[in-house]
Motif scaffolding. Structure first.
Motif, PDB file in Angstrom:
ATOM      1  N   LEU A  81      -4.772  -1.736  -4.584  1.00  0.00           N
ATOM      2  CA  LEU A  81      -5.249  -1.870  -5.926  1.00  0.00           C
ATOM      3  C   LEU A  81      -5.880  -0.601  -6.507  1.00  0.00           C
ATOM      4  O   LEU A  81      -5.477  -0.650  -7.780  1.00  0.00           O
ATOM      5  CB  LEU A  81      -6.380  -2.957  -5.670  1.00  0.00           C
ATOM      6  CG  LEU A  81      -6.206  -4.372  -5.160  1.00  0.00           C
ATOM      7  CD1 LEU A  81      -7.408  -5.068  -5.117  1.00  0.00           C
ATOM      8  CD2 LEU A  81      -5.265  -5.076  -6.288  1.00  0.00           C
ATOM      9  N   MET A  82      -6.302   0.393  -5.836  1.00  0.00           N
ATOM     10  CA  MET A  82      -6.625   1.439  -6.405  1.00  0.00           C
ATOM     11  C   MET A  82      -5.329   2.287  -7.085  1.00  0.00           C
ATOM     12  O   MET A  82      -5.590   2.836  -8.102  1.00  0.00           O
ATOM     13  CB  MET A  82      -7.556   2.449  -5.423  1.00  0.00           C
ATOM     14  CG  MET A  82      -8.890   1.818  -5.231  1.00  0.00           C
ATOM     15  SD  MET A  82      -9.418   2.699  -4.021  1.00  0.00           S
ATOM     16  CE  MET A  82      -9.774   4.473  -4.587  1.00  0.00           C
TER      17      MET A  82
ATOM     18  N   LYS B 199      -7.767  -5.019   5.168  1.00  0.00           N
ATOM     19  CA  LYS B 199      -8.705  -5.139   3.851  1.00  0.00           C
ATOM     20  C   LYS B 199      -8.557  -3.918   3.377  1.00  0.00           C
ATOM     21  O   LYS B 199      -8.839  -3.666   2.093  1.00  0.00           O
ATOM     22  CB  LYS B 199      -9.967  -5.515   4.117  1.00  0.00           C
ATOM     23  CG  LYS B 199     -10.810  -5.695   3.083  1.00  0.00           C
ATOM     24  CD  LYS B 199     -12.340  -6.260   3.575  1.00  0.00           C
ATOM     25  CE  LYS B 199     -13.117  -6.135   2.198  1.00  0.00           C
ATOM     26  NZ  LYS B 199     -14.652  -6.847   2.551  1.00  0.00           N
ATOM     27  N   SER B 200      -8.822  -2.879   4.000  1.00  0.00           N
ATOM     28  CA  SER B 200      -8.674  -1.494   3.482  1.00  0.00           C
ATOM     29  C   SER B 200      -7.590  -1.018   2.989  1.00  0.00           C
ATOM     30  O   SER B 200      -7.534  -0.422   1.883  1.00  0.00           O
ATOM     31  CB  SER B 200      -8.804  -0.308   4.640  1.00  0.00           C
ATOM     32  OG  SER B 200     -10.068  -0.645   5.486  1.00  0.00           O
TER      33      SER B 200
ATOM     34  N   CYS C 195       0.843  -1.355  -0.013  1.00  0.00           N
ATOM     35  CA  CYS C 195      -0.056   0.188   0.160  1.00  0.00           C
ATOM     36  C   CYS C 195       0.739   1.087   0.006  1.00  0.00           C
ATOM     37  O   CYS C 195       0.971   1.892  -1.121  1.00  0.00           O
ATOM     38  CB  CYS C 195      -0.987   0.039   1.263  1.00  0.00           C
ATOM     39  SG  CYS C 195      -1.696   1.484   1.347  1.00  0.00           S
TER      40      CYS C 195
ATOM     41  N   SER D 289      -5.545  -3.236   1.250  1.00  0.00           N
ATOM     42  CA  SER D 289      -5.499  -4.113  -0.203  1.00  0.00           C
ATOM     43  C   SER D 289      -6.264  -3.246  -1.041  1.00  0.00           C
ATOM     44  O   SER D 289      -5.766  -3.144  -2.247  1.00  0.00           O
ATOM     45  CB  SER D 289      -6.087  -5.476   0.245  1.00  0.00           C
ATOM     46  OG  SER D 289      -5.450  -6.061   1.165  1.00  0.00           O
ATOM     47  N   VAL D 290      -7.411  -2.645  -0.585  1.00  0.00           N
ATOM     48  CA  VAL D 290      -8.365  -1.932  -1.621  1.00  0.00           C
ATOM     49  C   VAL D 290      -7.657  -0.823  -2.131  1.00  0.00           C
ATOM     50  O   VAL D 290      -7.695  -0.388  -3.291  1.00  0.00           O
ATOM     51  CB  VAL D 290      -9.686  -1.660  -0.945  1.00  0.00           C
ATOM     52  CG1 VAL D 290     -10.353  -0.814  -1.918  1.00  0.00           C
ATOM     53  CG2 VAL D 290     -10.541  -2.954  -0.745  1.00  0.00           C
TER      54      VAL D 290
END
Length: 273
Positions: A194-195, A187-188, A122, A190-191
């Motif tokens: 990806l963004m 989870k946050s 991230c 990871s999202v």
């Protein structure tokens, strides 16, 4: 959580451990991985706790020479926790050597996955995206921004985590997992990662397709038509093709770079690019 009050000598020891924790990859090898770096980090605590107890000191050094591997930031938390357990082991005997080894081994996997998601997958991507964007404009600030966002923040996190590991002990990690906080954070992260990958792909991966189709007296540039329908489509397609070749076909990045270079040269020769 049970909290300890740090004495002056404990603060000094933790400061020394924090500095040494930057040697996480000291003599890194595939047999023990970060064991040498962990032992070097633990040295101030072991020397202070065991003092003239040569046998206890020897056992502690051997204990921390066992296989160890986790993220470089989580490394500090586990070192602080190990120091607290070594003190309990020496002074009260409530923690034995095997328990110290077991807790270290149990924390390696969860903390590695947790901090890899937060920092490597991230923060590194965010910092690289900003840094590359500035460097592509000819600004040296891109290098400094990357170092500050990715390097300095890790060092700051290590400073606090080594103290938290020592002060709060096992209750800290139990609290984080029992409340579900770490699941949400992972989870946050990871999202968000990806963004950032998607944003970097759209802005930095370019496929300049100049193939022109002549229809009567009209010329149509295929690349312009595709970009009008889906801007950056060819860059996204290229990314997924490369990922597929790496994951499914076992291709190496060097092979892909050479392949793209050759393909681009051939395409330029026949005026596709």
């Amino acid at each position: 959580m049970d909290k300890k009050v740090l004495a002056a000598d404990e603060k000094s020891i933790l400061k020394s451990m924090f500095i040494r924790s930057h040697l996480v990859f000291l003599n890194f090898n595939m047999a023990k991985m970060e064991a040498n770096g962990f032992t070097a980090t633990m040295t101030p605590a072991i020397e202070n706790i065991y003092k003239d107890d040569e046998e206890g000191k020897k056992a502690a050094y051997l204990r921390h020479q066992n296989f160890f591997n986790t993220h470089a930031v989580a490394f500090s938390f586990i070192a602080g926790l190990a120091a607290a357990m070594e003190k309990e082991h020496k002074e009260k005997g409530t923690v034995d050597g095997q328990t110290i080894e077991n807790i270290k081994a149990a924390l390696m996997g969860p903390t590695a996955g947790m901090f890899d998601s937060l920092f490597f997958n991230c923060l590194r991507i965010i910092a690289a995206g900003i840094g590359i964007g500035l460097c592509s404009q000819g600004s040296f600030l891109g290098v400094l921004v990357f170092i500050l966002l990715y390097g300095v923040t890790q060092s700051i996190a290590k400073y606090f985590l080594i103290q938290w590991g020592y002060i709060y002990g096992t209750s800290f990690i139990e609290m984080v997992f029992s409340t579900g906080l770490m699941t949400s954070l992972t989870k946050s992260a990871s999202v968000l990662g990806l963004m950032m990958v998607g944003a970097m792909t759209a802005s930095m991966v370019s496929v300049p397709l100049n193939l022109t189709l002549n229809v009567g007296e009209t010329s149509v540039v295929v690349g312009d038509v595709l970009n009008s329908i889906f801007p950056g489509l060819l860059g996204v397609v290229l990314l997924f093709v490369l990922v597929h070749l790496i994951r499914k076909k076992g291709a190496r990045p060097t092979q892909l770079i050479i392949g793209i270079f050759v393909f681009a040269l051939l395409g330029a020769l026949i005026h596709i690019f």
